[in-house]
Scaffold this active site. Structure first.
Site, short mmCIF file in Angstrom:
data_model
loop_
_atom_site.label_atom_id
_atom_site.label_comp_id
_atom_site.label_asym_id
_atom_site.label_seq_id
_atom_site.Cartn_x
_atom_site.Cartn_y
_atom_site.Cartn_z
NE ARG A 154 -2.99 -1.27 3.65
CZ ARG A 154 -3.15 -2.61 3.69
NH1 ARG A 154 -3.39 -3.78 3.48
NH2 ARG A 154 -2.93 -2.29 5.42
CE LYS A 157 -13.09 14.84 -2.84
NZ LYS A 157 -11.58 13.85 -2.97
CE LYS A 166 -12.34 12.07 2.03
NZ LYS A 166 -12.37 11.17 0.61
P1 13P Z 1 -12.89 9.98 -6.38
O1 13P Z 1 -12.36 10.79 -7.04
O2 13P Z 1 -12.46 8.53 -6.93
O3 13P Z 1 -14.76 9.80 -6.19
O4 13P Z 1 -12.52 9.89 -5.10
C1 13P Z 1 -12.54 11.04 -3.88
C2 13P Z 1 -12.37 10.73 -3.13
O5 13P Z 1 -12.19 11.36 -2.35
C3 13P Z 1 -14.26 10.67 -2.27
O6 13P Z 1 -14.20 10.46 -1.34
#
Ligand code: 13P
Length: 336
Positions: free
Chosen positions: A44, A217, A134
């Site tokens: 990973r 986001k 996040k």
């Molecule tokens: P994706 O761009 O693969 O949707 O992932 C972004 C992400 O951080 C989802 O929480």
């Protein structure tokens, strides 16, 4: 300009975006198994450090979202992963939610958890070098969903999270993701995403979050993946800009889209068109997981020692996304 606003701008300005490499161990295991690689802690971190030491990092990746395991790991050369990122001018970030669980009171919807002991975890992550965080709320569209309960409870959790994060001098990425799974139309996606965003900002304001120190986001406005009525990329871009213009307060400095299951090129083309039609002051950039990593992962799986080959693919993808933030991408640039 506040310190948090400066961090948010540094992550997204000048054609930079975010690499979302914060897949939980469960999700990363699925991704690695899908390409026939064993999911060990060593593998990973090996894949991830292959990306983090790539040339494009300095120019195209202003921040990387890490998972709890990765922020505590070291590279092959013994460097802490956050230090490795800071050295190439990219900020380390950290996913702090603990996942979406079934929402009590609504059988088929989810509520994101992770507020318990969040204040203490934030202090720990800050010491480890994190500059931003996040939290992802997730909503599905059906005839009855997203319910008011899911819209209100996820907005409340996102706001409590963002407020605690700013208390610790970190920039919160606020991610309310309306999923593209389903048969719904783009118009339904537009109206549900609008409702979700509107409620999120009401709660963020109620919780006294400094909107100039967050990154939003969101999803783009798309017809459901199984819908017979797909719309053009131009219409996706126009509707996405319209939705954000109507529902996001102007203090927010930047928007970094998730790719959400779009292909790499589709996510790039849509971002490019969004920037062509962007008549707001928001920076419109990327925070892609799959749309930045998919091809690189497939290539790496064939020979995990071929660092240069894997990086070439990742560099290309990141460069395409960076051009898209400036509306300078075109299809013919993909054929290298
Ligand atoms: P994706 O761009 O693969 O949707 O992932 C972004 C992400 O951080 C989802 O929480």
């Amino acid at each position: 300009m506040s310190e948090l606003n400066q961090i948010a701008l540094k992550i997204l300005e000048n054609g930079k975006g975010i690499l979302a490499a914060d897949e939980s161990t469960g999700t990363m295991t699925k991704r690695l198994q899908s390409v026939g690689v064993e999911s060990s802690p060593e593998n990973r971190v090996l894949f991830r450090e292959t990306l983090f030491s790539s040339n494009c990092m300095r120019e195209c990746i202003g921040g990387v979202i890490l998972y709890d395991e990765t922020i505590k790991q070291k590279s092959k050369t013994g460097k802490n992963i956050p230090d490795m990122l800071l050295e190439v001018g990219s900020y380390p970030g950290i996913k702090v939610d603990t996942g979406a669980k079934q929402l009590a009171g609504s059988k088929n919807e989810k509520i994101t958890e992770g507020l318990d002991s969040l204040r203490e975890r934030l202090k720990e992550y800050s010491k480890l070098g994190a500059k931003f965080t996040k939290w992802r709320g997730v909503y599905n569209i059906t005839k009855d969903y997203p319910s008011k309960l899911s819209i209100y409870s996820n907005a409340h959790a996102l706001a409590r999270y963002a407020s605690l994060v700013q208390e610790n001098n970190l920039v919160p990425i606020v991610e309310p993701e309306v999923l593209m799974d389903g048969e719904h139309s783009a118009d339904e996606c537009f109206s549900k995403t609008s409702e979700v965003l509107k409620r999120c900002f009401e709660e963020l304001i109620f919780h006294k979050v400094d909107l100039s120190g967050i990154i939003l986001k969101p999803n783009m406005i798309l017809a459901g993946a199984s819908s017979k009525n797909q719309i053009s990329n131009e219409d996706t871009a126009k509707l996405t800009v319209k939705c954000l213009k109507e529902n996001v307060p102007s203090e927010v400095p930047g928007i970094a889209f998730l790719s959400g299951g779009q292909t790499e090129t589709q996510a790039t083309e849509n971002l490019n068109l969004i920037n062509k039609f962007n008549d707001t002051n928001f920076i419109m950039s990327y925070s892609y997981g799959r749309a930045l990593q998919q091809s690189a992962l497939k290539y790496w799986a064939k020979d995990t020692k071929d660092t240069n080959g894997t990086q070439k693919i990742f560099d290309h993808r990141a460069k395409m996304c960076s051009l898209a933030t400036q509306g300078k991408w075109s299809k013919n640039l993909e054929n290298i």
